[in-house]
Design a protein around this motif. Structure first.
Motif, PDB file in Angstrom:
ATOM      1  N   UNK A 111       0.815  -1.215   0.000  1.00 16.64           N
ATOM      2  CA  UNK A 111       0.000   0.000   0.000  1.00 16.64           C
ATOM      3  C   UNK A 111       0.849   1.266   0.000  1.00 16.64           C
ATOM      4  N   UNK A 112       1.757   1.357  -0.970  1.00 22.84           N
ATOM      5  CA  UNK A 112       2.579   2.553  -1.090  1.00 22.84           C
ATOM      6  C   UNK A 112       1.712   3.740  -1.496  1.00 22.84           C
ATOM      7  N   UNK A 113       2.085   4.920  -1.013  1.00 25.63           N
ATOM      8  CA  UNK A 113       1.327   6.131  -1.304  1.00 25.63           C
ATOM      9  C   UNK A 113       1.542   6.553  -2.747  1.00 25.63           C
ATOM     10  N   UNK A 114       0.497   7.049  -3.380  1.00 26.68           N
ATOM     11  CA  UNK A 114       0.587   7.512  -4.760  1.00 26.68           C
ATOM     12  C   UNK A 114       0.579   9.034  -4.814  1.00 26.68           C
ATOM     13  N   UNK A 115       1.272   9.583  -5.790  1.00 27.67           N
ATOM     14  CA  UNK A 115       1.241  11.028  -6.009  1.00 27.67           C
ATOM     15  C   UNK A 115       1.638  11.311  -7.445  1.00 27.67           C
ATOM     16  N   UNK A 116       1.465  12.552  -7.881  1.00 26.28           N
ATOM     17  CA  UNK A 116       1.726  12.906  -9.279  1.00 26.28           C
ATOM     18  C   UNK A 116       3.188  12.742  -9.670  1.00 26.28           C
ATOM     19  N   UNK A 117       4.086  12.931  -8.711  1.00 23.57           N
ATOM     20  CA  UNK A 117       5.519  12.880  -9.039  1.00 23.57           C
ATOM     21  C   UNK A 117       6.207  11.658  -8.433  1.00 23.57           C
ATOM     22  N   UNK A 118       5.445  10.709  -7.920  1.00 21.54           N
ATOM     23  CA  UNK A 118       6.043   9.533  -7.286  1.00 21.54           C
ATOM     24  C   UNK A 118       6.681   8.606  -8.324  1.00 21.54           C
ATOM     25  N   UNK A 119       7.707   7.893  -7.870  1.00 26.52           N
ATOM     26  CA  UNK A 119       8.410   6.890  -8.670  1.00 26.52           C
ATOM     27  C   UNK A 119       8.636   5.719  -7.727  1.00 26.52           C
ATOM     28  N   UNK A 120       7.528   5.060  -7.374  1.00 25.98           N
ATOM     29  CA  UNK A 120       7.535   4.143  -6.237  1.00 25.98           C
ATOM     30  C   UNK A 120       8.315   2.862  -6.506  1.00 25.98           C
ATOM     31  N   UNK A 121       9.166   2.491  -5.562  1.00 28.49           N
ATOM     32  CA  UNK A 121       9.797   1.178  -5.511  1.00 28.49           C
ATOM     33  C   UNK A 121       9.536   0.602  -4.127  1.00 28.49           C
ATOM     34  N   UNK A 122       9.144  -0.657  -4.054  1.00 26.37           N
ATOM     35  CA  UNK A 122       8.973  -1.276  -2.747  1.00 26.37           C
ATOM     36  C   UNK A 122      10.324  -1.427  -2.048  1.00 26.37           C
ATOM     37  N   UNK A 123      11.349  -1.721  -2.828  1.00 25.31           N
ATOM     38  CA  UNK A 123      12.731  -1.803  -2.348  1.00 25.31           C
ATOM     39  C   UNK A 123      13.597  -1.063  -3.352  1.00 25.31           C
ATOM     40  N   UNK A 124      14.437  -0.155  -2.871  1.00 23.71           N
ATOM     41  CA  UNK A 124      15.303   0.566  -3.798  1.00 23.71           C
ATOM     42  C   UNK A 124      16.738   0.594  -3.308  1.00 23.71           C
ATOM     43  N   UNK A 125      17.637   0.292  -4.242  1.00 22.53           N
ATOM     44  CA  UNK A 125      19.066   0.445  -4.001  1.00 22.53           C
ATOM     45  C   UNK A 125      19.681   1.141  -5.197  1.00 22.53           C
ATOM     46  N   UNK A 126      20.390   2.231  -4.945  1.00 26.32           N
ATOM     47  CA  UNK A 126      21.119   2.903  -6.024  1.00 26.32           C
ATOM     48  C   UNK A 126      22.623   2.802  -5.789  1.00 26.32           C
ATOM     49  N   UNK A 127      23.016   1.775  -5.042  1.00 31.08           N
ATOM     50  CA  UNK A 127      24.406   1.498  -4.713  1.00 31.08           C
ATOM     51  C   UNK A 127      24.459   0.806  -3.365  1.00 31.08           C
ATOM     52  N   UNK A 128      24.665  -0.522  -3.360  1.00 30.57           N
ATOM     53  CA  UNK A 128      24.580  -1.268  -2.087  1.00 30.57           C
ATOM     54  C   UNK A 128      25.526  -2.455  -2.116  1.00 30.57           C
ATOM     55  N   UNK A 129      25.913  -2.896  -0.920  1.00 31.16           N
ATOM     56  CA  UNK A 129      26.780  -4.055  -0.781  1.00 31.16           C
ATOM     57  C   UNK A 129      26.259  -4.947   0.349  1.00 31.16           C
ATOM     58  N   UNK A 130      26.278  -6.236   0.081  1.00 29.90           N
ATOM     59  CA  UNK A 130      25.931  -7.228   1.104  1.00 29.90           C
ATOM     60  C   UNK A 130      24.506  -7.022   1.627  1.00 29.90           C
ATOM     61  N   UNK A 131      23.545  -7.199   0.725  1.00 27.73           N
ATOM     62  CA  UNK A 131      22.133  -7.054   1.058  1.00 27.73           C
ATOM     63  C   UNK A 131      21.440  -8.408   0.912  1.00 27.73           C
TER      64      UNK A 131
END
Length: 228
Positions: A111-131
């Motif tokens: 149930x992520x919130x919606x909006x006009x400018x949202x770019x929803x990810x349930x899980x987001x990594x833009x650079x991660x190690x050992x996840x």
């Protein structure tokens, strides 16, 4: 634990245990070995829980994180050296963000919130190690949905990322793995997940590289799904 004027709880005591609290505000962890359990955190700003740089071993268990349907809310938790176990996350712009050494298991993002400018990810990594993402349910049916699990490299390289034994639903893609600035993520394994066929475009989006993907099935027919 101190409450500042902007309704932010700052935890600065090493080894602090927060048990059975209903917290109306965001939580900043600025100490090692902090545990939050059997609690509820309601925060409509960025990062309902933030582990600040330099602090390690935060554990959040049996807790609810409620973003109060604020479209401006960013990630439920950020960024490094934390464990989520049996955590119910909802009504936020996005689920957890992660850097180094993150474990999420037996948790529920929905149930992520919606909006006009949202770019929803349930899980987001833009650079991660050992996840490690293990035995969770992640659902992304928001209007601005992007991926259920997104692994990319805008802010740094990504290494050793395991997505195993989860139920994934929604998103443009269930799993998105992309090279975006710091090379293709290395050591991504997507194993034994059940994927509900409610994606917009496909179960996988793997761009500029290869991942290890096996044992992944459609949730309705149990037909195998390939990342090729």
């Amino acid at each position: 634990m101190n409450l500042t004027a902007d309704a932010e709880f700052q935890i600065t005591e090493r080894g602090a245990v927060i048990d059975g609290k209903d917290i109306r505000g965001c939580v900043s962890i600025k100490a090692d070995n902090v545990k939050i359990k059997r609690s509820r955190i309601r925060c409509e700003s960025y990062f309902p829980i933030r582990v600040y740089e330099g602090f390690r071993n935060a554990v959040i268990e049996d807790t609810e994180i409620d973003g109060l349907n604020s479209g401006t809310t960013n990630a439920a938790v950020g960024f490094e050296y934390y464990t989520l176990r049996r955590v119910n996350i909802h009504s936020l712009g996005e689920g957890p963000h992660m850097g180094a050494d993150v474990l999420i298991e037996d948790s529920y993002v929905h149930d992520l919130a919606s909006c006009d400018i949202c770019h929803n990810d349930a899980i987001q990594s833009s650079g991660a190690r050992n996840v490690v993402l293990r035995h969770n349910t992640f659902i992304n049916d928001a209007t601005g949905k992007n991926a259920v699990v997104r692994i990319a490299t805008e802010q740094g390289d990504s290494r050793n990322f395991l997505v195993a034994d989860n139920l994934l639903a929604g998103g443009n893609f269930a799993v998105q793995v992309r090279s975006q600035g710091n090379g293709f993520p290395v050591g991504v394994r997507v194993l034994n997940n059940r994927i509900v066929p409610t994606w917009r475009f496909g179960p996988f989006d793997v761009t500029d590289g290869r991942i290890e993907a096996s044992g992944n099935f459609r949730d309705d027919t149990l037909a195998p799904l390939s990342a090729e």
